[in-house]
Design an enzyme around this catalytic site. Structure first.
Site, PDB file in Angstrom:
ATOM      1  N   ASP A  33      41.198  33.779  37.125  1.00  0.00           N
ATOM      2  CA  ASP A  33      41.298  33.341  35.733  1.00  0.00           C
ATOM      3  C   ASP A  33      42.535  33.911  35.049  1.00  0.00           C
ATOM      4  O   ASP A  33      43.198  34.796  35.593  1.00  0.00           O
ATOM      5  CB  ASP A  33      40.029  33.712  34.956  1.00  0.00           C
ATOM      6  CG  ASP A  33      39.547  35.144  35.255  1.00  0.00           C
ATOM      7  OD1 ASP A  33      40.342  35.946  35.772  1.00  0.00           O
ATOM      8  OD2 ASP A  33      38.381  35.437  34.958  1.00  0.00           O
ATOM      9  N   ASN A 101      27.320  39.993  30.561  1.00  0.00           N
ATOM     10  CA  ASN A 101      26.465  38.840  30.269  1.00  0.00           C
ATOM     11  C   ASN A 101      26.242  37.951  31.502  1.00  0.00           C
ATOM     12  O   ASN A 101      25.747  36.840  31.389  1.00  0.00           O
ATOM     13  CB  ASN A 101      27.065  38.011  29.120  1.00  0.00           C
ATOM     14  CG  ASN A 101      28.435  37.439  29.464  1.00  0.00           C
ATOM     15  OD1 ASN A 101      28.918  37.589  30.590  1.00  0.00           O
ATOM     16  ND2 ASN A 101      29.065  36.770  28.516  1.00  0.00           N
ATOM     17  N   HIS A 103      28.622  36.758  33.488  1.00  0.00           N
ATOM     18  CA  HIS A 103      29.680  35.782  33.816  1.00  0.00           C
ATOM     19  C   HIS A 103      30.373  36.140  35.136  1.00  0.00           C
ATOM     20  O   HIS A 103      30.400  37.294  35.555  1.00  0.00           O
ATOM     21  CB  HIS A 103      30.674  35.601  32.665  1.00  0.00           C
ATOM     22  CG  HIS A 103      31.644  36.714  32.436  1.00  0.00           C
ATOM     23  ND1 HIS A 103      32.264  36.925  31.228  1.00  0.00           N
ATOM     24  CD2 HIS A 103      32.119  37.691  33.255  1.00  0.00           C
ATOM     25  CE1 HIS A 103      33.075  37.953  31.324  1.00  0.00           C
ATOM     26  NE2 HIS A 103      33.006  38.441  32.538  1.00  0.00           N
ATOM     27  N   GLU A 108      31.091  31.554  31.468  1.00  0.00           N
ATOM     28  CA  GLU A 108      30.184  32.225  30.539  1.00  0.00           C
ATOM     29  C   GLU A 108      28.801  31.580  30.577  1.00  0.00           C
ATOM     30  O   GLU A 108      28.662  30.430  31.025  1.00  0.00           O
ATOM     31  CB  GLU A 108      30.759  32.105  29.117  1.00  0.00           C
ATOM     32  CG  GLU A 108      32.154  32.720  28.950  1.00  0.00           C
ATOM     33  CD  GLU A 108      32.130  34.241  28.789  1.00  0.00           C
ATOM     34  OE1 GLU A 108      31.243  34.906  29.363  1.00  0.00           O
ATOM     35  OE2 GLU A 108      33.009  34.763  28.090  1.00  0.00           O
TER      36      GLU A 108
HETATM   37  P1  PGA Z   1      35.140  44.661  34.281  1.00  0.00           P
HETATM   38  O1  PGA Z   1      35.013  43.094  34.072  1.00  0.00           O
HETATM   39  O2  PGA Z   1      35.428  44.887  35.724  1.00  0.00           O
HETATM   40  O3  PGA Z   1      36.281  45.073  33.388  1.00  0.00           O
HETATM   41  O4  PGA Z   1      33.835  45.248  33.858  1.00  0.00           O
HETATM   42  C1  PGA Z   1      34.285  42.352  35.012  1.00  0.00           C
HETATM   43  C2  PGA Z   1      34.120  40.940  34.500  1.00  0.00           C
HETATM   44  O5  PGA Z   1      34.059  40.756  33.274  1.00  0.00           O
HETATM   45  O6  PGA Z   1      34.036  40.022  35.323  1.00  0.00           O
END
Ligand code: PGA
Length: 207
Positions: A33, A101, A103, A108
């Site tokens: 992404d 959450n 995702h 999302e």
């Molecule tokens: P993080 O993000 O490794 O910074 O916790 C993971 C994600 O949001 O996929």
């Protein structure tokens, strides 16, 4: 994958490469992404993150690295991303983090699973979580391009990495909850070759 979670893994890969135990010379990569509105030179863009944390530290050919371009909003260009992945032979190993959450990439919670690479509006919870890396929450982009759930599910092997208590509910729901787009990671239960590596805090709600 970007985010805090893979930093240790990328440091380890760079170390192995420096020691001559690993080579990326024949690797092709596709990132999950990218924020819309950030140029690849912006220090919070995912292109910048990947260059600094992995690509510049290993022997990969820069032209073999792909990150969706978010500098200029072009949904058509983003939709080409899946064709590029296919032309490269598909993804052998997809590394994933997981959001608080649930995702994966920037897919999302929603009322349906997404398909190919597309534009998303980030949720308040993601904007909040990612604001720690920006000067202020107002600087966090509101949209991103992300591989779709189907793009991710096409990978031949998936490795999910998760650390910390903040991920405990999402990790539980991913592994044991119903398969629902309200927890996008839950679809990984249907993948035939998916491995989860997590610390005890992230696994604290899993029996
Ligand atoms: P993080 O993000 O490794 O910074 O916790 C993971 C994600 O949001 O996929």
């Amino acid at each position: 994958a970007t985010g805090s979670t893979p930093l240790g893994l990328y440091a380890e890969l760079a170390k192995l490469c420096a020691e001559g135990k690993l080579s990326f010379a024949k690797c092709t990569t596709f990132n999950l992404d990218e924020y819309i509105g950030l140029d690849g030179t912006h220090d919070q863009s995912y292109r910048y993150f990947m260059n600094k944390n992995l690509f510049e530290k290993v022997d990969i050919r820069m032209e073999a690295t792909h990150v969706p371009s978010g500098a200029v909003k072009s949904d058509e260009e983003a939709e080409q991303y899946d064709a590029e992945i296919k032309a490269a032979g598909g993804i052998d190993l997809q590394l994933l983090g997981i959001g608080n959450n649930g995702h994966i990439g920037f897919n999302e919670p929603d009322d349906h699973f997404s398909k190919g690479t597309h534009c998303v509006d980030l949720t308040e919870s993601t904007i909040q979580a990612n604001s720690r890396l920006f000067d202020s929450i107002d600087d966090v982009p509101r949209q991103a391009y992300t591989m779709g759930t189907q793009t991710i599910m096409y990978a031949r092997m998936i490795l999910v990495v998760a650390n910390g208590e903040a991920k405990a509910q999402a990790v539980h729901d991913m592994c044991y909850g119903p398969v629902t787009p309200e927890c996008p990671a839950s679809i990984l239960q249907l993948h035939t070759n998916c491995v989860v590596v997590a610390d005890e805090a992230a696994l604290s709600l899993c029996e």
